[in-house]
Design a protein around this motif. Structure first.
Motif, PDB file in Angstrom:
ATOM      1  N   LEU A   1     -37.111  -4.925  14.764  1.00 14.32           N
ATOM      2  CA  LEU A   1     -36.840  -4.027  13.643  1.00 14.32           C
ATOM      3  C   LEU A   1     -37.750  -4.359  12.458  1.00 14.32           C
ATOM      4  O   LEU A   1     -38.276  -3.468  11.782  1.00 14.32           O
ATOM      5  N   GLU A   2     -37.979  -5.668  12.249  1.00 13.29           N
ATOM      6  CA  GLU A   2     -38.820  -6.102  11.115  1.00 13.29           C
ATOM      7  C   GLU A   2     -40.257  -5.593  11.294  1.00 13.29           C
ATOM      8  O   GLU A   2     -40.881  -5.133  10.344  1.00 13.29           O
ATOM      9  N   GLU A   3     -40.716  -5.685  12.540  1.00 18.87           N
ATOM     10  CA  GLU A   3     -42.087  -5.240  12.828  1.00 18.87           C
ATOM     11  C   GLU A   3     -42.217  -3.731  12.573  1.00 18.87           C
ATOM     12  O   GLU A   3     -43.178  -3.257  11.962  1.00 18.87           O
ATOM     13  N   VAL A   4     -41.216  -2.991  13.037  1.00 20.72           N
ATOM     14  CA  VAL A   4     -41.234  -1.536  12.862  1.00 20.72           C
ATOM     15  C   VAL A   4     -41.207  -1.198  11.373  1.00 20.72           C
ATOM     16  O   VAL A   4     -41.949  -0.334  10.897  1.00 20.72           O
ATOM     17  N   GLN A   5     -40.343  -1.937  10.631  1.00 18.12           N
ATOM     18  CA  GLN A   5     -40.218  -1.685   9.195  1.00 18.12           C
ATOM     19  C   GLN A   5     -41.552  -1.953   8.474  1.00 18.12           C
ATOM     20  O   GLN A   5     -41.966  -1.162   7.626  1.00 18.12           O
ATOM     21  N   ALA A   6     -42.214  -3.038   8.854  1.00 18.74           N
ATOM     22  CA  ALA A   6     -43.484  -3.399   8.212  1.00 18.74           C
ATOM     23  C   ALA A   6     -44.567  -2.367   8.550  1.00 18.74           C
ATOM     24  O   ALA A   6     -45.312  -1.921   7.665  1.00 18.74           O
ATOM     25  N   ASP A   7     -44.628  -1.965   9.819  1.00 14.37           N
ATOM     26  CA  ASP A   7     -45.609  -0.948  10.244  1.00 14.37           C
ATOM     27  C   ASP A   7     -45.400   0.345   9.491  1.00 14.37           C
ATOM     28  O   ASP A   7     -46.346   1.008   9.050  1.00 14.37           O
ATOM     29  N   MET A   8     -44.128   0.710   9.366  1.00 10.94           N
ATOM     30  CA  MET A   8     -43.777   1.975   8.729  1.00 10.94           C
ATOM     31  C   MET A   8     -44.170   1.955   7.245  1.00 10.94           C
ATOM     32  O   MET A   8     -44.717   2.915   6.716  1.00 10.94           O
ATOM     33  N   ALA A   9     -43.898   0.810   6.585  1.00 11.85           N
ATOM     34  CA  ALA A   9     -44.228   0.690   5.159  1.00 11.85           C
ATOM     35  C   ALA A   9     -45.740   0.810   4.983  1.00 11.85           C
ATOM     36  O   ALA A   9     -46.223   1.463   4.049  1.00 11.85           O
ATOM     37  N   ARG A  10     -46.489   0.196   5.908  1.00 12.72           N
ATOM     38  CA  ARG A  10     -47.951   0.251   5.821  1.00 12.72           C
ATOM     39  C   ARG A  10     -48.453   1.676   6.000  1.00 12.72           C
ATOM     40  O   ARG A  10     -49.305   2.166   5.277  1.00 12.72           O
ATOM     41  N   ARG A  11     -47.873   2.354   6.999  1.00 14.73           N
ATOM     42  CA  ARG A  11     -48.295   3.737   7.267  1.00 14.73           C
ATOM     43  C   ARG A  11     -47.925   4.655   6.105  1.00 14.73           C
ATOM     44  O   ARG A  11     -48.683   5.514   5.701  1.00 14.73           O
ATOM     45  N   ASP A  12     -46.692   4.453   5.567  1.00 15.29           N
ATOM     46  CA  ASP A  12     -46.258   5.266   4.416  1.00 15.29           C
ATOM     47  C   ASP A  12     -47.250   5.131   3.271  1.00 15.29           C
ATOM     48  O   ASP A  12     -47.622   6.105   2.630  1.00 15.29           O
ATOM     49  N   ARG A  13     -47.646   3.864   3.034  1.00 20.12           N
ATOM     50  CA  ARG A  13     -48.567   3.596   1.926  1.00 20.12           C
ATOM     51  C   ARG A  13     -49.892   4.305   2.186  1.00 20.12           C
ATOM     52  O   ARG A  13     -50.397   5.025   1.331  1.00 20.12           O
ATOM     53  N   ASN A  14     -50.428   4.123   3.400  1.00 21.59           N
ATOM     54  CA  ASN A  14     -51.693   4.797   3.758  1.00 21.59           C
ATOM     55  C   ASN A  14     -51.580   6.302   3.560  1.00 21.59           C
ATOM     56  O   ASN A  14     -52.423   6.940   2.953  1.00 21.59           O
TER      57      ASN A  14
END
Ligand code: DC
Length: 234
Positions: free
Chosen positions: A180-193
């Motif tokens: 879940l942590e990995e997904v959350q981090a990936d998602m935050a990065r993509r959102d930012r991009n």
């Protein structure tokens, strides 16, 4: 003049519904359901960026190396066909639907989608289908750039926690090993991009209806969207 009017008339006959929003808010489920219930064609524009991201990975090109990505575009053709209500994306004539949903391709898609030439490359394809069919199209810039005249624009959002949980479940159901942590981090990065890029950032159009589905289940979200659509098309 008469021909122009006729042409305009034909164009406005098509109903275009734009559904934008950040990743993991449930845009694709919502768009697919709305399209099925209204008898429209569902167009998943993220799949187009995913196909280009996949191509770059396959060729060993870093998707964030803009120069190389732009140079490689001349070796890429992307198109889609609809079979039995399902969209199939063709990358250089090969159906790549089953290859574009991995976390690597998600990040690659996000990187290539920030390149203006990539967006320009995919623009015509998206506009053309919207001019010819009644469609529900999901993406990030549909209401702002691709279909600014869409009759209905919905910007679907949900809390970060709700979105990460949903995406985590979706990936593990498909057998992807992640946390879940990995997904959350990936998602935050993509959102930012996706929301801070210079070109076509994922922001609501001025005339979009914001639909927050943090506390709605899938069916509740579909019903809320159908109410918005009914109201707009009245
Ligand atoms: O919706 P998706 O997760 O399949 O999209 C993959 C990536 O493509 C996403 O990170 C942002 C980008 N995208 C975009 O920039 N514009 C669109 N209309 C659709 C997707």
């Amino acid at each position: 003049m008469y021909i122009n009017l006729l042409f305009k008339e034909k164009q406005t006959l098509m109903i275009n519904i734009a559904i934008d929003g950040p990743s993991g808010a449930g845009k694709s489920y919502l768009a697919r359901q709305v399209a099925t219930r209204l008898g429209y064609i569902y167009v998943d524009t993220g799949a187009l960026y995913r196909a280009i991201g996949l191509h770059m990975l396959d060729r060993g090109i870093d998707p964030s190396d803009r120069e190389k990505v732009v140079a490689e575009l001349e070796n890429v053709t992307v198109s889609f066909v609809h079979k039995d209500g399902e969209q199939h994306v063709l990358l250089n004539s090969a159906d790549v639907n089953s290859l574009i949903r991995t976390p690597e391709v998600s990040m690659a898609a996000s990187a290539v989608s920030a390149v203006p030439q990539v967006r320009a490359f995919l623009l015509g394809l998206q506009k053309d289908i919207a001019a010819k069919e009644n469609i529900v199209m999901d993406g990030r810039d549909i209401g702002t750039v691709i279909l600014p005249d869409a009759q209905v624009k919905i910007f679907l959002i949900a809390s970060d926690e709700a979105r990460a949980k949903r995406r985590f479940l979706e990936l593990t159901e498909k057998g992807t090993v992640t946390t879940l942590e990995e997904v959350q981090a990936d998602m935050a990065r993509r959102d930012r991009n996706d929301s801070t890029r210079d070109v076509a950032p994922a922001v609501p159009a001025h005339d979009a209806v914001i639909l927050d589905n943090s506390d709605l289940d899938r069916e509740g979200t579909v019903l809320a969207a159908l109410r918005i659509i009914e109201e707009k098309l009245k």
